[in-house]
Design a protein around this motif. Structure first.
Motif, PDB file in Angstrom:
ATOM      1  N   VAL A 144       0.828  -1.212   0.000  1.00 13.01           N
ATOM      2  CA  VAL A 144       0.000   0.000   0.000  1.00 13.01           C
ATOM      3  C   VAL A 144       0.857   1.254   0.000  1.00 13.01           C
ATOM      4  N   ASN A 145       1.935   1.260   0.762  1.00 15.59           N
ATOM      5  CA  ASN A 145       2.816   2.435   0.798  1.00 15.59           C
ATOM      6  C   ASN A 145       3.449   2.694  -0.562  1.00 15.59           C
ATOM      7  N   ARG A 146       3.852   1.629  -1.229  1.00 17.85           N
ATOM      8  CA  ARG A 146       4.412   1.786  -2.571  1.00 17.85           C
ATOM      9  C   ARG A 146       3.333   2.302  -3.535  1.00 17.85           C
ATOM     10  N   PHE A 147       2.151   1.751  -3.409  1.00 22.41           N
ATOM     11  CA  PHE A 147       1.003   2.176  -4.215  1.00 22.41           C
ATOM     12  C   PHE A 147       0.750   3.677  -4.041  1.00 22.41           C
ATOM     13  N   SER A 148       0.730   4.151  -2.796  1.00 19.21           N
ATOM     14  CA  SER A 148       0.445   5.561  -2.520  1.00 19.21           C
ATOM     15  C   SER A 148       1.498   6.472  -3.138  1.00 19.21           C
ATOM     16  N   GLU A 149       2.746   6.055  -3.044  1.00 21.46           N
ATOM     17  CA  GLU A 149       3.822   6.860  -3.626  1.00 21.46           C
ATOM     18  C   GLU A 149       3.740   6.852  -5.146  1.00 21.46           C
ATOM     19  N   PHE A 150       3.382   5.711  -5.709  1.00 20.46           N
ATOM     20  CA  PHE A 150       3.252   5.565  -7.158  1.00 20.46           C
ATOM     21  C   PHE A 150       2.266   6.590  -7.718  1.00 20.46           C
ATOM     22  N   LEU A 151       1.146   6.781  -7.015  1.00 24.49           N
ATOM     23  CA  LEU A 151       0.113   7.685  -7.500  1.00 24.49           C
ATOM     24  C   LEU A 151       0.608   9.119  -7.625  1.00 24.49           C
ATOM     25  N   LYS A 152       1.555   9.484  -6.784  1.00 24.51           N
ATOM     26  CA  LYS A 152       2.063  10.859  -6.793  1.00 24.51           C
ATOM     27  C   LYS A 152       3.021  11.102  -7.949  1.00 24.51           C
ATOM     28  N   LEU A 153       3.603  10.041  -8.484  1.00 28.59           N
ATOM     29  CA  LEU A 153       4.775  10.203  -9.343  1.00 28.59           C
ATOM     30  C   LEU A 153       4.529  10.062 -10.833  1.00 28.59           C
ATOM     31  N   GLY A 154       3.529   9.270 -11.249  1.00 29.92           N
ATOM     32  CA  GLY A 154       3.540   8.818 -12.631  1.00 29.92           C
ATOM     33  C   GLY A 154       2.484   9.335 -13.581  1.00 29.92           C
ATOM     34  N   PHE A 155       1.581  10.243 -13.144  1.00 32.34           N
ATOM     35  CA  PHE A 155       0.490  10.641 -14.010  1.00 32.34           C
ATOM     36  C   PHE A 155       0.502  12.140 -14.284  1.00 32.34           C
ATOM     37  N   PHE A 156       0.229  12.483 -15.549  1.00 36.56           N
ATOM     38  CA  PHE A 156       0.065  13.882 -15.923  1.00 36.56           C
ATOM     39  C   PHE A 156      -1.234  14.439 -15.334  1.00 36.56           C
ATOM     40  N   ALA A 157      -1.345  15.747 -15.318  1.00 37.59           N
ATOM     41  CA  ALA A 157      -2.541  16.397 -14.782  1.00 37.59           C
ATOM     42  C   ALA A 157      -3.792  16.025 -15.559  1.00 37.59           C
ATOM     43  N   ASP A 158      -3.637  15.701 -16.851  1.00 35.84           N
ATOM     44  CA  ASP A 158      -4.814  15.363 -17.652  1.00 35.84           C
ATOM     45  C   ASP A 158      -5.192  13.888 -17.545  1.00 35.84           C
ATOM     46  N   GLY A 159      -4.528  13.150 -16.645  1.00 36.34           N
ATOM     47  CA  GLY A 159      -4.903  11.766 -16.380  1.00 36.34           C
ATOM     48  C   GLY A 159      -4.070  10.720 -17.072  1.00 36.34           C
ATOM     49  N   TRP A 160      -3.195  11.099 -17.993  1.00 40.38           N
ATOM     50  CA  TRP A 160      -2.398  10.127 -18.740  1.00 40.38           C
ATOM     51  C   TRP A 160      -1.240   9.592 -17.905  1.00 40.38           C
ATOM     52  N   TRP A 161      -1.016   8.278 -18.005  1.00 44.31           N
ATOM     53  CA  TRP A 161       0.214   7.675 -17.498  1.00 44.31           C
ATOM     54  C   TRP A 161       1.375   8.271 -18.279  1.00 44.31           C
ATOM     55  N   LYS A 162       2.491   8.503 -17.606  1.00 43.07           N
ATOM     56  CA  LYS A 162       3.581   9.320 -18.119  1.00 43.07           C
ATOM     57  C   LYS A 162       4.167   8.854 -19.450  1.00 43.07           C
ATOM     58  N   GLU A 163       4.014   7.557 -19.795  1.00 42.71           N
ATOM     59  CA  GLU A 163       4.637   7.055 -21.017  1.00 42.71           C
ATOM     60  C   GLU A 163       3.860   7.437 -22.278  1.00 42.71           C
ATOM     61  N   GLY A 164       2.657   7.954 -22.112  1.00 46.69           N
ATOM     62  CA  GLY A 164       1.940   8.479 -23.271  1.00 46.69           C
ATOM     63  C   GLY A 164       1.540   7.438 -24.288  1.00 46.69           C
ATOM     64  N   THR A 165       1.157   6.270 -23.839  1.00 48.81           N
ATOM     65  CA  THR A 165       0.706   5.214 -24.724  1.00 48.81           C
ATOM     66  C   THR A 165      -0.548   4.606 -24.141  1.00 48.81           C
ATOM     67  N   ALA A 166      -1.572   4.433 -24.968  1.00 47.88           N
ATOM     68  CA  ALA A 166      -2.841   3.904 -24.468  1.00 47.88           C
ATOM     69  C   ALA A 166      -2.677   2.498 -23.904  1.00 47.88           C
TER      70      ALA A 166
END
Length: 835
Positions: A305-327
């Motif tokens: 859960v702690n890793r999960f919580s940190e993950f959410l802060k790090l990998g998504f753009f403001a518009d909701g996309w995962w950082k790698e930009g691939t569907a």
């Protein structure tokens, strides 16, 4: 692998979070078991003695990636050699049907490993003259490893429902035997097209020369090293099964050994890797939570859960996309996150656990962005229901591609992508433009377009592949954009991203959709690399695109357009292209054939992208000309207004998609393309793209400097649209009685930003008129574009979270990926349009 993950993701997305008491996917499946089907699957094991079942568990860790030395079929050494129980320790090619090993391709080498127990493990393999290794027997172990786990889980499930020890005993034998052997399983580096490496069975991270998670003990990489299927077996048997039945075949305290030597040990090997927050991480978090619940180990649950919580802060753009930009990887990532939430749903720590307690855990409270992230995967689709092939997106791997009823425009400013949309039913059209950065799984394709109309992807992007032509699919030249000096765009990095800047966007007019992007960060040599796209909706089913691409920098500018990937069709040009060329590879480039997907050579010194262009024909012109692609059900005519003294090329190039991830078929499927070349360091390419069903419908196109005229007939009436593109101003006056202006520009300073009552508001230095969008001009030169909900004097309310805050002292800090920080005055730009 991705296809299997996507199936799970789809199942998870179809469920709702709340009201689900089960805490893993297995229990969801458990609700409606088909006993007869399960029994049929495990019948071969029921016919075996317990000793024979025990012998099915591989004695050493297997090898997943292996190609065929005979036919070299498939791609990425994945799913090439198959295995069935009747093959024993042999394997069979899925492409040429040859069985290995054999006299022609024998096991002529071996590697002997001394396990911690003192047992010698022998890895036999074939090595050819080129040094390629083929671990036939070890691959059969890997396939057997998958097969026996699946059946172990089925056996345990049957026992839990019937309490028939014929099934329970065999499930217990499988889990118990794995517990016996797991301590001796060697750590492997198992990667396609790379020599295998082995490390001691008791060595945890680090492994010399390997990045985290590439050294694995259980699966082929450590993200899957928690033996969760065996944990499921243990959970099903732990309440009610008589473990003493295993004393004579596995040993005393078999259940305790499964916990200590297999499950906890697998967790420890996995957790020893440093956290790097990739698209595969959520699946590991899910397994941590799941295992912690099964074993009543709250520290494992908290770890996940702690890793999960940190993950959410790090990998998504403001518009909701995962950082790698691939569907594709976006779907995988959010599906993985949802599986963590499902695994943790309702969890409470034991009464004696005091520190940072979890009580009736609901991780959805930690995922406020989830609705936005989920909408991305639902909206980033072509009218035929397939994902828009942005960057490394599989173009054809959709579980249930369903045509959309209506296409509307989408703007993902933080990612750097927009899809202009128009029409409904059979008249839908979508024009995608990408200007995203490079944060993994990206292509060198800034300012590239995809055009879907008349039911088909008329200007295609190949999308994702693991084939040996991956280098071609990544290169700028395989995309519908401009190549400078025959070189790919710059790679980019976190420190120096290549994200373009959105200058103007408007999707509110019923007749005009417009986007203007300056993508010059893509090339360090580019002073200008700007594409303006104007989608004109003349009538239902009558849409065309004005496409202007201005380039300055370097010397040679090559403007590419590539036709459909799914059908080669025919290509006609209004000018004569009679001169045949063998190659367009520059003197400094190479024409080698790649060996695998990693042999991409983006720099082009050994394998230049232009070496993929075949049947090249050329001619010269300074006058307007047309290129027409004709397919079975549709077509596209492009009216080109070239720079003076342009050289024109037509060619065929690999479409890749239809090869079905088989390297041997890549040259069997081609698509048709054109390229305009202009030298001198400054170019302006202008085109009008005209999709059609049976025949083109635009009567004529004329150009006079920055003014263009497009004539066509609607309902028996000749219409002329006059388009003016001057600097930042765009104006269209249609003979149909409508007009459009991009609007008057207003700029100023952003005084502050406020979030209150669920609303994001910005205070500006001046009052502004009603506008649809706000452009934020960052101190570093970048831009963000946000839809506006309302304007009241100097206050402007946004429709969505901008992803940043302004701290005391005026420092701007993005709370979403890529977490940029800026010091300096923050400016805004809006465009006032006539209403």
């Amino acid at each position: 692998m991705y296809k299997k993950i996507l199936l799970i993701v789809t199942l998870l997305i179809s469920c709702t979070f709340h009201g689900i008491q089960a805490h893993n996917l297995y229990q969801l499946q458990k609700a409606v078991p088909d006993i007869s089907a399960l029994k049929q699957e495990v019948e071969p094991l029921i016919k075996m003695s317990l000793e024979e079942v025990k012998a099915q568990v591989p004695i050493a860790s297997g090898i997943y990636f292996i190609g065929c030395p005979n036919c070299n079929g498939g791609a990425q050494e994945m799913n090439v050699l198959g295995w069935k129980p009747e093959l024993g320790n042999k394997v069979k090619c899925n492409y040429c049907n040859m069985i290995f090993p054999n006299e022609q391709y024998p096991e002529n080498h071996e590697k002997v490993i001394l396990a911690p127990s003192g047992v010698k493990q022998v890895y036999r393999y074939h090595q050819n003259a080129q040094g390629n290794q083929y671990f036939y027997e070890a691959h059969s172990w890997f396939e057997r490893w998958k097969w026996i786990q699946q059946n172990g889980e089925r056996l345990a499930k049957i026992w839990s429902l019937t309490k028939d020890n014929a099934y329970g005993d065999r499930a217990a034998v499988i889990a118990g035997r794995f517990a016996q052997l797991f301590p001796d399983y060697a750590i492997r580096y198992d990667y396609p097209s790379a020599a295998k490496k082995f490390f001691p069975a008791d060595q945890k991270w680090p492994y010399e020369g390997l990045v985290p998670y590439r050294g694995a003990k259980w699966n082929w990489w450590a993200y899957g090293d928690i033996p969760i299927q065996m944990a499921n077996v243990y959970e099903l048997l732990k309440d009610g099964y008589d473990w003493k039945r295993m004393d004579g075949i596995i040993g005393n305290d078999t259940d305790k050994r499964i916990v200590k030597d297999l499950l906890i040990s697998g967790y420890e090997f996995t957790a020893a890797n440093p956290e790097i927050y990739t698209n595969m991480s959520p699946g590991m978090y899910r397994d941590m939570v799941r295992l912690g619940r099964i074993l009543n180990k709250p520290e494992m649950v908290h770890d996940g859960v702690n890793r999960f919580s940190e993950f959410l802060k790090l990998g998504f753009f403001a518009d909701g996309w995962w950082k790698e930009g691939t569907a594709s990887y976006h779907d995988q990532t959010i599906g993985g996150l949802r599986s963590v939430a499902l695994a943790a749903q309702g969890y409470s720590d034991p009464a004696d656990y005091k520190k940072d307690r979890f009580d009736n855990l609901d991780l959805t409270n930690k995922m406020p962005f989830y609705t936005k992230a989920l909408s991305v995967t639902q909206e980033a689709v072509l009218p035929n229901g397939r994902k828009i092939p942005i960057n490394d997106t599989w173009a054809s791997r959709n579980i249930s591609a369903k045509n959309t009823d209506k296409t509307v425009s989408r703007l993902w400013s933080s990612l750097g992508n927009a899809a202009l949309g128009s029409g409904s039913g059979n008249d839908q059209m979508l024009l995608n433009l990408n200007w995203s950065g490079n944060y993994g799984h990206s292509h060198y394709d800034n300012a590239s377009i995809i055009l879907f109309a008349k039911g088909e992807e008329l200007l295609s992007d190949i999308g994702y592949t693991h084939s040996k032509y991956r280098g071609w699919t990544l290169h700028t030249a395989s995309h519908n954009t401009v190549v400078i000096d025959q070189k790919a765009q710059d790679a980019g990095s976190m420190a120096k991203p290549v994200t373009g800047n959105l200058k103007f966007y408007d999707d509110k007019n019923p007749h005009v959709k417009l986007i203007d992007v300056e993508a010059s960060p893509a090339y360090a040599v580019a002073g200008t690399y700007r594409r303006r796209l104007i989608m004109v909706h003349a009538a239902e089913g009558r849409d065309y695109v004005i496409d202007r691409f201005d380039v300055e920098g370097g010397n040679t500018h090559d403007w590419f357009l590539h036709g459909m990937c799914e059908e080669e069709g025919k290509l006609e040009t209004s000018i004569s292209l009679e001169t045949k060329l063998n190659t367009l590879v520059p003197d400094w480039g190479g024409s080698n054939v790649p060996k695998n997907q990693y042999d991409s050579d983006i720099e082009g010194k050994r394998i230049h992208a232009y070496s993929y262009l075949k049947d090249i024909k050329t001619g010269k012109t300074s006058k307007p000309w047309t290129a027409t692609w004709r397919y079975e059900k549709s077509g596209l005519r492009t009216h080109n207004i070239p720079p003076a003294d342009s050289e024109i090329f037509s060619f065929r190039s690999p479409s890749v998609r239809l090869a079905g991830e088989n390297d041997n078929k890549l040259d069997d499927f081609m698509r048709l393309g054109i390229m305009q070349r202009h030298t001198g360091g400054k170019s302006s390419f202008v085109a009008i793209h005209e999709p059609f069903n049976k025949d083109p419908w635009i009567e004529s196109v004329h150009a006079d400097g920055d003014n263009y005229r497009v004539k066509y007939i609607i309902n028996g009436r000749m219409i002329e649209d006059r388009i003016s593109i001057k600097g930042n101003d765009i104006e269209i006056v249609s003979g149909a009685g409508w007009s459009y202006q991009s609007g008057k520009e207003h700029s100023g300073m952003i005084v502050g930003i406020d979030f209150k009552d669920g609303k994001w508001k910005m205070e500006l230095d001046n009052e502004i008129p009603e506008v649809n969008y706000l452009r934020v001009d960052l101190p570093g030169g970048g831009t963000r574009y946000y839809p506006v909900a309302s304007v009241s004097g100097k206050w402007l309310e946004l429709k969505e979270d901008p992803g940043f805050i302004i701290e005391k002292g005026g420092k701007l800090k993005f709370q979403t990926f890529p977490h940029d920080e800026y010091s300096g005055q923050l400016r805004y730009t809006v465009f006032e349009q006539k209403r």
